[in-house]
Design a protein around this motif. Sequence first.
Motif, PDB file in Angstrom:
ATOM      1  N   TYR A  48       0.826  -1.209   0.000  1.00  0.00           N
ATOM      2  CA  TYR A  48       0.000   0.000   0.000  1.00  0.00           C
ATOM      3  C   TYR A  48       0.858   1.257   0.000  1.00  0.00           C
ATOM      4  CZ  TYR A  48      -3.368   3.551   1.204  1.00  0.00           C
ATOM      5  OH  TYR A  48      -4.127   4.687   1.180  1.00  0.00           O
ATOM      6  N   GLU A  49       1.949   1.272   0.758  1.00  0.00           N
ATOM      7  CA  GLU A  49       2.804   2.458   0.786  1.00  0.00           C
ATOM      8  C   GLU A  49       3.460   2.699  -0.569  1.00  0.00           C
ATOM      9  OE1 GLU A  49       2.804   4.671   2.888  1.00  0.00           O
ATOM     10  OE2 GLU A  49       1.816   3.704   4.567  1.00  0.00           O
ATOM     11  N   ARG A  50       3.785   1.633  -1.292  1.00  0.00           N
ATOM     12  CA  ARG A  50       4.315   1.815  -2.659  1.00  0.00           C
ATOM     13  C   ARG A  50       3.224   2.393  -3.560  1.00  0.00           C
ATOM     14  NH1 ARG A  50       8.459  -0.956  -5.112  1.00  0.00           N
ATOM     15  NH2 ARG A  50       9.236  -1.017  -2.955  1.00  0.00           N
ATOM     16  N   TYR A  51       2.009   1.916  -3.375  1.00  0.00           N
ATOM     17  CA  TYR A  51       0.877   2.483  -4.124  1.00  0.00           C
ATOM     18  C   TYR A  51       0.721   3.969  -3.822  1.00  0.00           C
ATOM     19  CZ  TYR A  51      -4.066   3.816  -4.573  1.00  0.00           C
ATOM     20  OH  TYR A  51      -5.237   4.489  -4.837  1.00  0.00           O
ATOM     21  N   ARG A  52       0.850   4.339  -2.549  1.00  0.00           N
ATOM     22  CA  ARG A  52       0.736   5.745  -2.184  1.00  0.00           C
ATOM     23  C   ARG A  52       1.896   6.537  -2.799  1.00  0.00           C
ATOM     24  NH1 ARG A  52      -1.736   7.372   3.313  1.00  0.00           N
ATOM     25  NH2 ARG A  52      -0.597   5.608   4.141  1.00  0.00           N
ATOM     26  N   GLN A  53       3.088   5.954  -2.798  1.00  0.00           N
ATOM     27  CA  GLN A  53       4.244   6.619  -3.395  1.00  0.00           C
ATOM     28  C   GLN A  53       4.038   6.837  -4.891  1.00  0.00           C
ATOM     29  OE1 GLN A  53       7.967   4.437  -2.945  1.00  0.00           O
ATOM     30  NE2 GLN A  53       8.790   5.383  -4.805  1.00  0.00           N
ATOM     31  N   ARG A  54       3.606   5.789  -5.604  1.00  0.00           N
ATOM     32  CA  ARG A  54       3.384   5.922  -7.052  1.00  0.00           C
ATOM     33  C   ARG A  54       2.254   6.918  -7.334  1.00  0.00           C
ATOM     34  NH1 ARG A  54       8.008   4.422  -7.932  1.00  0.00           N
ATOM     35  NH2 ARG A  54       8.535   2.219  -8.251  1.00  0.00           N
ATOM     36  N   SER A  55       1.241   6.919  -6.492  1.00  0.00           N
ATOM     37  CA  SER A  55       0.145   7.876  -6.665  1.00  0.00           C
ATOM     38  C   SER A  55       0.653   9.299  -6.506  1.00  0.00           C
ATOM     39  CB  SER A  55      -0.974   7.603  -5.656  1.00  0.00           C
ATOM     40  OG  SER A  55      -1.540   6.329  -5.854  1.00  0.00           O
ATOM     41  N   ASP A  56       1.498   9.527  -5.486  1.00  0.00           N
ATOM     42  CA  ASP A  56       2.056  10.862  -5.284  1.00  0.00           C
ATOM     43  C   ASP A  56       2.921  11.284  -6.469  1.00  0.00           C
ATOM     44  OD1 ASP A  56       0.798  11.216  -2.860  1.00  0.00           O
ATOM     45  OD2 ASP A  56       2.514  10.573  -1.650  1.00  0.00           O
ATOM     46  N   ALA A 114       2.185  14.578  -8.624  1.00  0.00           N
ATOM     47  CA  ALA A 114       3.223  15.594  -8.827  1.00  0.00           C
ATOM     48  C   ALA A 114       3.441  15.846 -10.317  1.00  0.00           C
ATOM     49  CB  ALA A 114       4.524  15.144  -8.163  1.00  0.00           C
ATOM     50  N   MET A 115       3.535  14.767 -11.103  1.00  0.00           N
ATOM     51  CA  MET A 115       3.707  14.912 -12.552  1.00  0.00           C
ATOM     52  C   MET A 115       2.534  15.665 -13.154  1.00  0.00           C
ATOM     53  SD  MET A 115       2.642  13.820 -15.751  1.00  0.00           S
ATOM     54  CE  MET A 115       1.594  12.467 -15.279  1.00  0.00           C
ATOM     55  N   ALA A 116       1.328  15.293 -12.738  1.00  0.00           N
ATOM     56  CA  ALA A 116       0.129  15.923 -13.284  1.00  0.00           C
ATOM     57  C   ALA A 116       0.091  17.404 -12.941  1.00  0.00           C
ATOM     58  CB  ALA A 116      -1.114  15.228 -12.751  1.00  0.00           C
ATOM     59  N   SER A 117       0.462  17.734 -11.698  1.00  0.00           N
ATOM     60  CA  SER A 117       0.445  19.132 -11.270  1.00  0.00           C
ATOM     61  C   SER A 117       1.386  19.975 -12.120  1.00  0.00           C
ATOM     62  CB  SER A 117       0.835  19.224  -9.788  1.00  0.00           C
ATOM     63  OG  SER A 117       0.796  20.556  -9.354  1.00  0.00           O
ATOM     64  N   GLU A 118       2.582  19.439 -12.390  1.00  0.00           N
ATOM     65  CA  GLU A 118       3.538  20.175 -13.232  1.00  0.00           C
ATOM     66  C   GLU A 118       3.039  20.288 -14.665  1.00  0.00           C
ATOM     67  OE1 GLU A 118       6.324  21.857 -12.392  1.00  0.00           O
ATOM     68  OE2 GLU A 118       5.594  21.454 -10.361  1.00  0.00           O
ATOM     69  N   MET A 119       2.503  19.206 -15.188  1.00  0.00           N
ATOM     70  CA  MET A 119       2.039  19.189 -16.579  1.00  0.00           C
ATOM     71  C   MET A 119       0.873  20.152 -16.778  1.00  0.00           C
ATOM     72  SD  MET A 119       0.933  15.892 -18.863  1.00  0.00           S
ATOM     73  CE  MET A 119       0.206  16.074 -20.505  1.00  0.00           C
ATOM     74  N   LEU A 120       0.002  20.251 -15.771  1.00  0.00           N
ATOM     75  CA  LEU A 120      -1.177  21.108 -15.904  1.00  0.00           C
ATOM     76  C   LEU A 120      -0.835  22.592 -15.830  1.00  0.00           C
ATOM     77  CD1 LEU A 120      -3.760  19.051 -13.802  1.00  0.00           C
ATOM     78  CD2 LEU A 120      -3.731  19.374 -16.283  1.00  0.00           C
ATOM     79  N   LYS A 121       0.414  22.911 -15.470  1.00  0.00           N
ATOM     80  CA  LYS A 121       0.854  24.312 -15.491  1.00  0.00           C
ATOM     81  C   LYS A 121       1.279  24.749 -16.881  1.00  0.00           C
ATOM     82  CE  LYS A 121       2.512  24.115 -10.701  1.00  0.00           C
ATOM     83  NZ  LYS A 121       3.712  24.116  -9.814  1.00  0.00           N
ATOM     84  N   THR A 122       1.376  23.807 -17.800  1.00  0.00           N
ATOM     85  CA  THR A 122       1.817  24.098 -19.169  1.00  0.00           C
ATOM     86  C   THR A 122       0.631  24.122 -20.120  1.00  0.00           C
ATOM     87  OG1 THR A 122       2.156  21.772 -19.754  1.00  0.00           O
ATOM     88  CG2 THR A 122       3.973  22.905 -18.648  1.00  0.00           C
ATOM     89  N   ASP A 123       0.850  24.631 -21.312  1.00  0.00           N
ATOM     90  CA  ASP A 123      -0.173  24.583 -22.355  1.00  0.00           C
ATOM     91  C   ASP A 123      -0.120  23.210 -23.013  1.00  0.00           C
ATOM     92  OD1 ASP A 123      -1.027  27.201 -21.963  1.00  0.00           O
ATOM     93  OD2 ASP A 123       0.527  28.016 -23.284  1.00  0.00           O
ATOM     94  N   ILE A 124      -1.207  22.491 -22.946  1.00  0.00           N
ATOM     95  CA  ILE A 124      -1.252  21.125 -23.471  1.00  0.00           C
ATOM     96  C   ILE A 124      -2.018  21.122 -24.776  1.00  0.00           C
ATOM     97  CG2 ILE A 124      -2.008  18.769 -23.010  1.00  0.00           C
ATOM     98  CD1 ILE A 124      -1.742  19.403 -20.014  1.00  0.00           C
TER      99      ILE A 124
END
Length: 736
Positions: A120-128, A132-142
């Motif tokens: 479960y902790e690995r799942y939480r890590q991969r989810s985070d 994080a990736m999504a948050s950075e990507m959503l700051k750009t023009d897609i």
Amino acid sequence: MKKQPVQWLLSAASVGIAGIILTQSYGTAVAETNTDRFVQTPEQKVTTRQIAALLDRSHYLNQPLDSQTGGEVLSMYIDSLDPNHTLFLQSDVDEFTEKYADEFGARLKRGDLSAGVDVYERYRQRSDEYFAMASEMLKTDIDLTGDETIVLDRENLNHFEDKDAQRDYWERQLKFQLMSITLGQEDEKAKEQVFLENPDITRGQDLVRNDERTPSEILQNRLSRQQERLERRKDDEIMEGILNMAMLTYDPHSNYYAPIQATEMEIQSSLQLEGIGVSIRPDRKNPDYTRIVTLVDGGPAAKTGQVKPNDLIIGVAQDGETMTDVVGWSTREIVALIRGKRGTAVTVKLRQPNTPDASARTVTIVRDIIEQEESGVKQRVVEVQRPDIDETPKRIGVLEVPSFYLNYRARRNGEEYRSVSIDTAEALKALNKEDIDGLVVDMRNNPGGSLDEVAKMLGFFIKSGPMVQIRDNRGNIQVYRDNDGGEQLYDGKMAVITNLASASASEIFAAAIQDYGRGLVVGSTTTGKGTAQIQLNNLALGSAALTQRKFYRVTGGSTQNKGVVPDVELVNIYDDATFGERSQKKSLPWDTIRTAPYKPEGKFTSDTLETLNQQSKIRQETNPQFVYLSTLNDIRDMEDEQKPILLDIDSRRDKMQLIEKRSLEAENKRLIATGEKPYANWDIYQAAMDAKFEERSQMKADERPELPEDEAFIKEAAYIMLSADAEETLSPEEKL
């Protein structure tokens, strides 16, 4: 009818009161793991040992929780966390399999959840990492155009081999989500323009969201809420996920429920809750907020005079504790805070929509028992007239049975209680006074419930004899019988309507009516849930449902997997590939036992059934409601998430507009056929539907008008029933 010492549960989500407790400890030596966040309590260890012992010794399969089964549990748990195979890398899966597969079952037997927590902790890590990736990507023009594709349903595909391939999929997934939100916003703004230009269509409701957020902002808010909920997940919920998957590895209906969920299951069974008497749902304008939809008349909230429909819940505090800000919380989390023991107090912080937070008010409410009267059996009378056959309309009784409920706790305590058999007896007495020409029993979407209750119900319709057979894991067979000397509360014509969501106890009912020739079963093949569970409510924490029996028809055939096949087929509104027992993992197989000697009350010959099916098919092909539902099935099949979808918003818009066009054509075709005015365009249609269903959601269940597409099944069942004549009963010698 023979009384049984244990209450067996026959439902898609088994509920009830009974129990045993097992505290055998196991001393298998295994390597420890590092789990920083989760510190297992003594109660959690005892609960884990109890569940492991139940599976190892008491499940219907007689399958030990050995190294092989433990490995299967681990695999099921990994898949439950990442069903689409997009979060865990293949290296994660390989690591956990090598590290834990052989000893996973042994760990559970000694009460050790650390291996599951590590996963479960690995799942939480991969989810985070994803957040994080999504948050950075959503700051750009897609760029939402191009020739990339995505497969949305990856359940049968492998996990990604490396982070580059995984990130590429994540980026495509975000692009698809942005496309969907963008197109959804276009539809929403078009609907809101209709509301502004045609205020009458809103039915006096405020349905204009006026959401000025960009698609990226909406998606970021959505992902932030998901991440916050992940962070708020309590240790009991993590334990629930691990233990529930252990039970589901044996069959789809053995389940473990953490304390919060166990309360929900008891409520579903008893039609009774201890709370404040409100119904809630996410606010339509801003899903971060939870809105009170209705108040139960005479309930604790209504009695205060300070709680109003449409209030937004922004905080909850237990008696004497600090207020918890619940903005962004799920309705399940808020329900868990609000519910509690009778006589205790809860304080809610409320404000009306479109008002500042400073205007919020706090209301302290004393919890009490609230009876969910709307959820029980209902009866009514409809009139139907077959063209060129009936000179006058026929009066048909309709009995709607939502589940085979029973308030076990009240019965056990010697208190007055509700049950489906008690309510059905009263309903049948009322219908008999109406001089009905036939009875339609509506079992659509009935998930099942109590075995005792379905046996009592069958006794109202069948003269005498066996009703269902139960076999345990040792091969012992028990027969439930109706031994009331031939007494029947209703002995006239009848039909039972089923669909793919009719499960377990409702399948027993339909099968017995069919086998005795007592009436016709019409609709769709049922779920195919042919197992019985015992409910274990005295575990150290929470409760569990364990499959220990399998039930069979009086003919000897199981309903497991195959379900009950109707005598006359009606339009199926569900997708067979994703619904019902046949699509579940680890479902038990179909089999047979000996026939229980019984005497049918009638028999519908194959020629009769063939004629009835032919006649019904002709009616369905011309009935506007059935034509509409069949068309919706065809439209649903236009989208296949297992095939690549082009990530180009213009192409996607064209596809969505084609679906919208066909959906509007289907709706307008049935409106014209029924003499109603068609909708001018898709936007007006969607606006009208929003207003209609918002209005319906605020009505009590018994005040909502019947939907015409639902009522079509009732009338068609009545036509079939009135046209059918069973032959004389076979002699006992022919059936023994």
